[in-house]
Scaffold this motif. Structure first.
Motif, mmCIF file in Angstrom:
data_model
loop_
_atom_site.group_PDB
_atom_site.id
_atom_site.type_symbol
_atom_site.label_atom_id
_atom_site.label_comp_id
_atom_site.label_asym_id
_atom_site.label_seq_id
_atom_site.Cartn_x
_atom_site.Cartn_y
_atom_site.Cartn_z
ATOM 1 N N GLU A 43 -71.658 12.712 -46.977
ATOM 2 C CA GLU A 43 -73.090 11.553 -46.869
ATOM 3 C C GLU A 43 -74.321 12.266 -46.661
ATOM 4 O OE1 GLU A 43 -74.279 7.533 -45.967
ATOM 5 O OE2 GLU A 43 -72.255 8.135 -45.048
ATOM 6 N N ARG A 44 -75.444 12.235 -47.682
ATOM 7 C CA ARG A 44 -76.173 12.802 -47.347
ATOM 8 C C ARG A 44 -77.841 12.253 -47.117
ATOM 9 N NH1 ARG A 44 -73.723 15.981 -50.542
ATOM 10 N NH2 ARG A 44 -74.756 17.835 -51.431
ATOM 11 N N ILE A 72 -78.676 25.838 -50.402
ATOM 12 C CA ILE A 72 -77.805 24.731 -49.454
ATOM 13 C C ILE A 72 -77.270 24.341 -48.321
ATOM 14 C CG2 ILE A 72 -76.266 22.479 -50.730
ATOM 15 C CD1 ILE A 72 -77.705 22.858 -53.050
ATOM 16 N N GLU A 76 -77.282 23.997 -44.674
ATOM 17 C CA GLU A 76 -76.262 23.488 -43.909
ATOM 18 C C GLU A 76 -75.839 23.472 -42.789
ATOM 19 O OE1 GLU A 76 -71.930 21.067 -45.400
ATOM 20 O OE2 GLU A 76 -72.265 22.727 -46.251
ATOM 21 N N SER A 86 -79.022 17.916 -51.256
ATOM 22 C CA SER A 86 -78.300 17.577 -52.622
ATOM 23 C C SER A 86 -79.239 18.592 -54.251
ATOM 24 C CB SER A 86 -78.503 15.639 -53.357
ATOM 25 O OG SER A 86 -79.420 15.885 -53.833
#
Length: 196
Positions: A43-44, A72, A76, A86
């Motif tokens: 879940e972002r 990305i 993370e 995203s």
């Protein structure tokens, strides 16, 4: 405790002191200790505003040329897996950096072009060094929180408890005495946890 194999009817009955944990499980997330379901890793969440993300991406391409997927994954990694922006946010921001002349694209060995920083980009980062440090620091702080709150053993125990309650509540017959005993045990466990 007296065991009664025909106990615990009334499937789905709520028990005092146990509502928060069960609510978290019903919401589909692991229990985070606050009475709310924790967000899953997929879940972002919005961590940066547009300007901060722009600085973070620029800082990462200053460290080494990268394409969007690399950016990305690096964010993370820096956040300990707690946050990944995203593609719908990262790629437009990369385009903006190119349009601003702060970065440029170069061919790479693979099919994707990589983005590198320009001299103007280096100056931009230098002028905003404090903002860059704050934004990167937010990611490393997320990583520390993620490491500290990795409650895999708790999630395992919660799953076992949920299964045990389901099995118990699935039986056809029950007695009021056993229901009250189950509630007492759960309330006692909650009290012990709250005193930790």
């Amino acid at each position: 405790m007296r065991h009664n194999h025909n106990s615990c009817g009334e499937r789905g009955k709520s028990f005092s002191g146990f509502r928060h944990a069960m609510q978290a499980m019903r919401q589909g997330g692991p229990f985070d200790g606050t009475g709310r379901g924790a967000r899953g890793r997929g879940e972002r969440r919005r961590i940066f505003d547009g300007g901060e993300l722009r600085l973070v991406l620029l800082k990462l391409v200053e460290d080494q040329p990268r394409h969007g997927y690399d950016l990305i994954r690096e964010i993370e990694t820096l956040s300990g897996g707690a946050y990944a922006p995203s593609p719908g946010v990262v790629y437009p921001t990369m385009t903006l950096l190119l349009d601003m002349g702060l970065a440029e694209e170069h061919e790479s060995e693979g099919p994707r072009k990589v983005m590198t920083i320009t001299e103007a980009g280096r100056n931009h980062l230098a002028d905003r060094a404090d903002e860059v440090a704050t934004a990167i620091g937010r990611l490393t702080a997320l990583a520390k929180v993620s490491e500290r709150t990795d409650a895999a053993p708790v999630r395992r125990a919660m799953h076992n408890l949920k299964q045990a309650l389901h099995d118990c509540l699935s039986r056809e017959a029950t007695t009021r005495e056993t229901q009250l005993e189950v509630a007492r045990i759960l309330d006692e466990a909650v009290g012990k946890i709250e005193r930790l």
